[in-house]
Design an enzyme around this catalytic site. Structure first.
Site, PDB file in Angstrom:
ATOM      1  N   LYS A 138      66.034  27.528 -43.640  1.00 15.68           N
ATOM      2  CA  LYS A 138      66.723  26.286 -44.019  1.00 15.68           C
ATOM      3  C   LYS A 138      67.153  25.586 -42.738  1.00 15.68           C
ATOM      4  CE  LYS A 138      67.980  25.122 -47.970  1.00 15.68           C
ATOM      5  NZ  LYS A 138      66.954  24.676 -48.932  1.00 15.68           N
ATOM      6  N   HIS A 180      67.006   4.134 -16.120  1.00 13.49           N
ATOM      7  CA  HIS A 180      66.788   3.249 -14.981  1.00 13.49           C
ATOM      8  C   HIS A 180      67.740   2.056 -15.007  1.00 13.49           C
ATOM      9  CE1 HIS A 180      63.191   5.506 -14.011  1.00 13.49           C
ATOM     10  NE2 HIS A 180      62.789   5.373 -15.260  1.00 13.49           N
ATOM     11  N   THR A 192      65.204  29.894 -49.012  1.00 12.74           N
ATOM     12  CA  THR A 192      65.939  29.067 -48.049  1.00 12.74           C
ATOM     13  C   THR A 192      67.247  28.596 -48.671  1.00 12.74           C
ATOM     14  OG1 THR A 192      64.939  26.936 -48.639  1.00 12.74           O
ATOM     15  CG2 THR A 192      63.739  28.298 -47.049  1.00 12.74           C
TER      16      THR A 192
HETATM   17  O1  LIG Z   1      64.439  10.312  -9.251  1.00  9.83           O
HETATM   18  C1  LIG Z   1      63.328   9.798  -9.517  1.00  9.83           C
HETATM   19  N1  LIG Z   1      62.248  10.584  -9.658  1.00  9.83           N
HETATM   20  C2  LIG Z   1      61.005  10.080  -9.957  1.00  9.83           C
HETATM   21  O2  LIG Z   1      60.010  10.842 -10.054  1.00  9.83           O
HETATM   22  C3  LIG Z   1      60.906   8.700 -10.139  1.00  9.83           C
HETATM   23  N2  LIG Z   1      59.873   7.863 -10.433  1.00  9.83           N
HETATM   24  C4  LIG Z   1      60.374   6.612 -10.500  1.00  9.83           C
HETATM   25  O3  LIG Z   1      59.707   5.582 -10.783  1.00  9.83           O
HETATM   26  N3  LIG Z   1      61.698   6.604 -10.220  1.00  9.83           N
HETATM   27  C5  LIG Z   1      62.065   7.889  -9.981  1.00  9.83           C
HETATM   28  N4  LIG Z   1      63.251   8.459  -9.686  1.00  9.83           N
END
Ligand SMILES: O=c1[nH]c(=O)c2[nH]c(=O)[nH]c2[nH]1
Length: 296
Positions: free
Chosen positions: A12, A251, A57
């Site tokens: 489950k 990013h 389950t």
């Molecule tokens: O710390 C990072 N590692 C990567 O492998 C990578 N690749 C990327 O585009 N930016 C980053 N930053």
């Protein structure tokens, strides 16, 4: 050609359990999601439709609630061990149990408590998306493995991070940087040397090691930071022999403000949701005991 049954397990998934403990006016909540998966003598179930070996389950869900009432739920690893041993010890056809638990972390709301009579504490707030996790395996041969972890732990360094000197080809546009925002959502799992541990203290200390290493490492890449985090855990906590990390790189792109006649000295960013860099790695003691089924 002969067709045969390969590895199988059933159980489950994601039984939601909230347990409230009332210590006078001071209440505690445990909010978990439990998944059990059993395996063993299940050939007849698959090949002949004979369910004699199959503990439903539905029963597995009921067992979570019943054992929570009988024994309480303190550290998730201890509750997972209790469940896994229960299935293997009580069902001759069950040779192996895997129990996974995810815990939502509720903190106390302190604001407003002063308006209540002293000693009444029963208001909670969810501590973000972060979850505490564990996976326990218990086998009929007596062996047990315990991995603990966390997921969706969001961390950010607003400086102290560089990324330069990387490989380039005709598709590379990324500029090297010596000062960037480093933000990540961390998934970390760690393997215990044994099933005998103060799991609550261990969890708090491992989490602290991860955060300290993230904050304290001048990062040359997320890979570099990942290794520093795993290494810090292994060098600090002797009860842990292996750490597996997966870091989602959130990013942060500097916004071009020149169309508005403005400069942007590393202050205004666009935080991208996806795609994201996914940096994964295993850091372990070179004399760690065999993992066996711990990561399955
Ligand atoms: O710390 C990072 N590692 C990567 O492998 C990578 N690749 C990327 O585009 N930016 C980053 N930053």
């Amino acid at each position: 050609m002969a067709v045969v049954l390969g590895p199988n397990r059933y159980g489950k998934a994601e039984t939601r359990l909230v347990r409230v403990v009332r210590d006078g006016g001071v209440h505690h909540v445990k909010d978990v999601s439990v998944s059990s998966a059993l395996s063993g003598a299940m050939e007849d179930a698959h090949l002949a439709g004979d369910n004699a070996a199959v503990l439903p389950t539905d029963t597995q869900r009921n067992t979570v609630y019943a054992l929570a009432r009988k024994h309480g739920v303190d550290q998730i690893e201890d509750f997972a061990l209790l469940l896994a041993r229960h299935y293997v010890d009580s069902q001759p056809t069950v040779h192996h149990a895997r129990v996974e638990i995810e815990e939502c972390l509720w903190g106390r709301i302190r604001d407003g408590e002063e308006s209540r009579p002293p000693g009444e504490r029963h208001s909670f707030v969810l501590s973000g998306p972060e979850r505490r996790t564990c996976v326990v395996h218990h086998d009929r041969d007596g062996s047990t493995t315990v991995t603990s972890g966390l997921r969706d732990l969001a961390v950010l360094n607003s400086t102290g991070s560089e990324f330069f000197g990387f490989a380039r080809d005709e598709y590379t546009t990324l500029a090297p940087t010596h000062d960037r925002v480093l933000a990540a959502a961390v998934r970390a799992r760690w393997r215990h040397v044994s099933g005998d541990c103060d799991f609550g203290a261990s969890y708090s200390e491992v989490r602290r090691c991860l955060l300290e290493a993230f904050a304290g490492t001048h990062s040359l890449s997320l890979q570099h930071t990942l290794y520093a985090m795993g290494r810090r855990v292994l060098e600090t906590r002797r009860e842990i022999c292996e750490v597996r990390l997966a870091m989602r790189n959130k990013h942060h792109f500097l916004v071009d403000l020149t169309p508005f006649g403005l400069d942007n000295p590393n202050e205004v960013f666009y935080a991208a949701d996806r795609p994201y860099g996914l940096i994964e790695g295993v850091v372990l003691d070179d004399d760690a005991p065999a993992a066996r089924f711990a990561w399955e």
